[in-house]
Design an enzyme around this catalytic site. Structure first.
Site: not given
Ligand code: ATP
Ligand code: MG
Length: 773
Positions: A33-34, A217-218, A248, A628
């Site tokens: 997402k981020t 975000d969040e 979350q 995490r």
């Molecule tokens: P959270 O809910 O914990 O905030 P999130 O959904 O925001 O998580 P991110 O932090 O954006 O998730 O991504 C998690 C990890 O996966 C990061 O290290 C990111 O770089 C990696 N990632 C995301 N998408 C891809 C992709 N398409 N290919 C490779 N790595 C990815």
């Molecule tokens: Mg995130």
């Protein structure tokens, strides 16, 4: 030009390249997402759809905001500092600085942190002779913040009985006092901004026209006031991308409202909800455990997560006899992980409550493992730093009563409680700040305080042309703070921290892009001159650039001290272990994660039993903690723990039993079951807390030697005569205490008793005259 889109999966690709319309991404942890949010910003800029100044991105923590800026700079060669990327508080601060007049604030308004807010409420209660047993200051603060978060001023608070009338009255006095002192608390930053935008149409329209894109975000953790602010900034034209995960949502206790997601879909006419189901962060065992755990919650929107990464390592679970031994175990595991080549900064140690960090820090420190603590008693919250900051605040605005009170007699100048009270009375009578009231005060206190005022004036005069680090240094000398701590036994740490404040001022100047030789007290020219005139005659100075164009170096530094505390403990770039509460780990990821203190009453926290939905919120918190971890996850709990001066006898957390057997490996043998009843009984809901005994009065030093006497978790041993661990007893000579261990039986039965006053004694139960109390 980099191809920003090449590493995205189809769903992520679609989200990044959405047309300029509002959208909601609802997806689980680690699904990107981020990453989507950040990539979308880069893509919008790279494709020329927006200039860097035409968008705003809001994150939850300073760490997350910094990380977003860093990721963005890596994707695009742009200066992210002047972009509107920040936290709710940080961005509101920026708006209020630019429009301080419209917001009816003094240009040098200062931010009141939670500690100062509490002290101010205490002072108000005292000055107005309000019984603080009936109106405990903490509850009053809660009331005020809560009202502000609902957008309610004191005059608008619903008063339906004498108590609520009294609370509203205190709130009103508090509002006046803040206004007079030129200070705003955290909730006020938001409320003031919302009121400013709601009441000032030209200003509102200006920003609405400016920010074509707003990204949050969040989003699951926004409260109503924050959501209102987003709506005011966005208007009807902007595209808002909200990103979140209902599983979350962990700030309901502070008014966060998951319902904002549904309102958002409706009010922003969201066409489709985007799902991301591929997890890129965690290995299989970790993800499976997280999914299994969260499936115990009933209030969910429902999402799936899968991973292509292998199953990886099993989750390791460790049961320790005491919190000290838990920390010892941590140290050993960490040493092993670093031997395997994992960087310290890729290892996180998480806990539910800040109070848990002390014993962990002690173990890490003794083992010479560098670590950095986020949150907790942060650098800027330490007493000596708060004193120094108070002097600095007086340089900026001598009428800040909170700052004045903090240091008028520190270091001691012989101003007693009576003198302080007299000054406060005089100030009230004349409607003046304490600083301005001093000349009206007679007697000895009058002349002593007169000298203090002279000292502040002299310092303000002398430091006019100094740069920020020079000013900090000079103020530390003139205030005699350094001298004071040098003369104090064990004061070296404090002196070192004060010196660190000078370096952190220097670092701040460099990071925020102020000129090296900029005088600390001088505001930027653009603020001193008139505002920019817009076409139709409306004057709007855009809160455009970085803080360095809006505030003097000192004002900016003081805001930073209140808002962005906590980032100053380890040297920059140092490879250090990361310690933080689960709350502050939100959004972050690490190769290896330790979740400590998995004990009933601690995690889930005992307060959660009192609130509806409390247990589900704790489970979401555990879900956040588990997710995490990338590769390695360790979970631990201790049979006994010293917390807030009490020894607690713990049963293991229910969350441990919710993790699938096939994903975990117990490192310590499961509990032996000798002289006890079935461990099953410890899981009876009603029984949960009754099995933990607590006592107060034992100093931590006596505890150090004794924790290892504890009983195995979740079971309380009892002998034939009903003596049992945790029982409170009274002895004619030793006073009251608590049984912490029983040994032997029949005629040879002894009890280890921790007496409140006299510490540990081992007594023969057949001889000692003990009463049960
Ligand atoms: P959270 O809910 O914990 O905030 P999130 O959904 O925001 O998580 P991110 O932090 O954006 O998730 O991504 C998690 C990890 O996966 C990061 O290290 C990111 O770089 C990696 N990632 C995301 N998408 C891809 C992709 N398409 N290919 C490779 N790595 C990815
Ligand atoms: Mg995130």
């Amino acid at each position: 030009m980099q191809n920003l889109l090449q590493n995205l999966n189809p769903e992520q690709y679609a989200a990044v390249t959405l047309p300029a319309e509002s959208a909601l991404i609802l997806a689980g942890a680690g699904s990107g997402k981020t990453r989507v949010l950040t990539t979308r910003i880069a893509w919008l800029i790279q494709t020329g759809q927006i200039s860097p100044s035409g968008l705003m991105a809001v994150t939850f923590t300073n760490k997350a905001a910094k990380e977003m800026q860093a990721r963005l700079s890596a994707m695009l060669p742009i200066n992210t500092r002047s972009m509107w990327i920040g936290t709710f508080h940080g961005l509101c601060n920026r708006l209020l600085r630019a429009h301080f007049r419209d917001a009816s604030l003094p240009q040098t308004f200062q931010i009141l942190d939670s500690q100062d807010q509490l002290s101010m409420v205490k002072r108000i209660l005292k000055a107005n002779q309000i019984d603080d047993d009936k109106y405990p200051p903490r509850n009053v603060v809660y009331f005020i913040n809560n009202a502000k978060e609902q957008g309610l001023r004191a005059a608008k608070v619903n008063t339906y009985d004498p108590t609520s009338r009294q609370l509203a009255e205190i709130y009103g006095i508090y509002e006046e006092q803040c206004q007079r002192d030129g200070v705003v608390d955290f909730a006020e930053l938001l409320l003031r901004t919302v009121e400013l935008l709601a009441s000032n149409q030209p200003l509102r329209e200006h920003y609405q026209a400016r920010f074509k894109h707003i990204l949050v975000d969040e989003f699951q953790d926004t409260n109503d006031l924050q959501y209102r602010w987003i709506k005011l900034m966005a208007g009807t034209q902007s595209a808002v991308l909200a990103v979140g995960d209902d599983d979350q949502s962990i700030y309901a206790f502070r008014g966060a409202n998951v319902g904002n997601m549904a309102s958002f879909e409706r009010e922003f006419r969201v066409q489709h909800r985007i799902k991301l189901e591929q997890n890129y962060r965690s290995h299989g065992h970790i993800l499976d455990s997280a999914n299994a755990l969260i499936s115990n919650n009933t209030e969910r929107l429902g999402k799936n997560l899968r991973t292509d990464a292998g199953q990886g390592e099993l989750i390791r679970i460790q049961e320790a006899p005491s919190d000290r031994e838990e920390s010892q175990w941590l140290v050993e595991q960490i040493k092993e992980l670093t031997r395997q080549g994992i960087a310290s900064s890729e290892i996180a140690i998480l806990y539910r409550s800040n109070a848990q960090s002390r014993v962990i820090e002690h173990a890490l420190f003794s083992a010479s493992l560098p670590y950095k603590v986020y949150g907790g008693l942060r650098f800027f919250e330490r007493a000596e730093i708060k004193h120094a900051i108070a002097y600095l605040q007086l340089m900026d605005n001598p009428h800040n009563d909170s700052a004045f009170l903090r240091v008028m007699n520190f270091p001691a100048r012989g101003i007693g409680a009576k003198g302080q009270e007299n000054l406060q009375d005089v100030a009230r009578q004349h409607g003046l700040s304490l600083y301005a009231a001093v000349p009206h005060l007679g007697g000895k206190a009058g002349s002593t305080l007169g000298a203090f005022v002279k000292l502040i004036e002299a310092a303000r005069f002398e430091t006019q042309m100094l740069t920020l680090p020079e000013l900090v240094k000079r103020v530390l000398e003139m205030s005699t703070l350094i001298q004071h701590y040098q003369n104090e036994k064990d004061g070296e740490d404090r002196v070192e921290n004060l010196e660190q404040l000078v370096s952190s001022a220097a670092q701040f100047i460099a990071e925020e892009g102020f000129a090296n030789d900029a005088p600390a007290l001088m505001g930027p020219a653009s603020i001193a001159s008139t505002n920019i005139v817009q076409g139709d005659g409306v004057e709007i100075l855009d809160a455009d650039a970085a803080l360095n164009t809006l505030m003097s170096p000192l004002s900016a530094f003081l805001s930073h001290a209140s808002l962005e505390a906590g980032d100053n403990q380890a040297q920059v770039g140092q490879d250090a272990l990361q310690l933080m509460t689960v709350h502050s780990a939100k959004g972050l990821e690490f190769d290896a994660v330790f979740i400590t203190g998995l004990e009933e009453g601690l995690f889930p926290h005992e307060n959660s039993a009192k609130e509806t939905g409390g247990m589900e919120e704790e489970r979401r918190l555990m879900y956040v903690a588990i997710t995490r971890a990338r590769q390695r996850l360790f979970i631990s709990f201790a049979q006994t723990r010293m917390l807030h001066g009490q020894i607690r006898y713990n049963t293991k957390s229910r969350f441990l039993t919710e993790l699938p057997e096939e994903n975990v490996k117990w490192l310590s043998p499961k509990v032996q079951q000798n002289w006890f009843s079935s461990p099953k009984s410890a899981w009876d809901a009603d029984d949960q807390y009754s099995q933990r005994s607590q006592f107060s009065g034992a100093g931590s030093s006596s505890y150090q030697n004794k924790v290892s006497y504890a009983a195995p978790h979740n079971i309380i041993p009892t002998n034939e005569d009903g003596w049992r661990i945790g029982l409170s007893v009274r002895h004619a000579k030793f006073g009251e205490g608590i049984i912490i261990k029983l040994e032997g039986s029949g005629s040879n039965c002894r009890a280890h008793i921790q007496f409140y006053k006299l510490g540990l004694k081992v007594l023969d139960l057949n001889i000692a005259k003990l009463e049960k109390v």
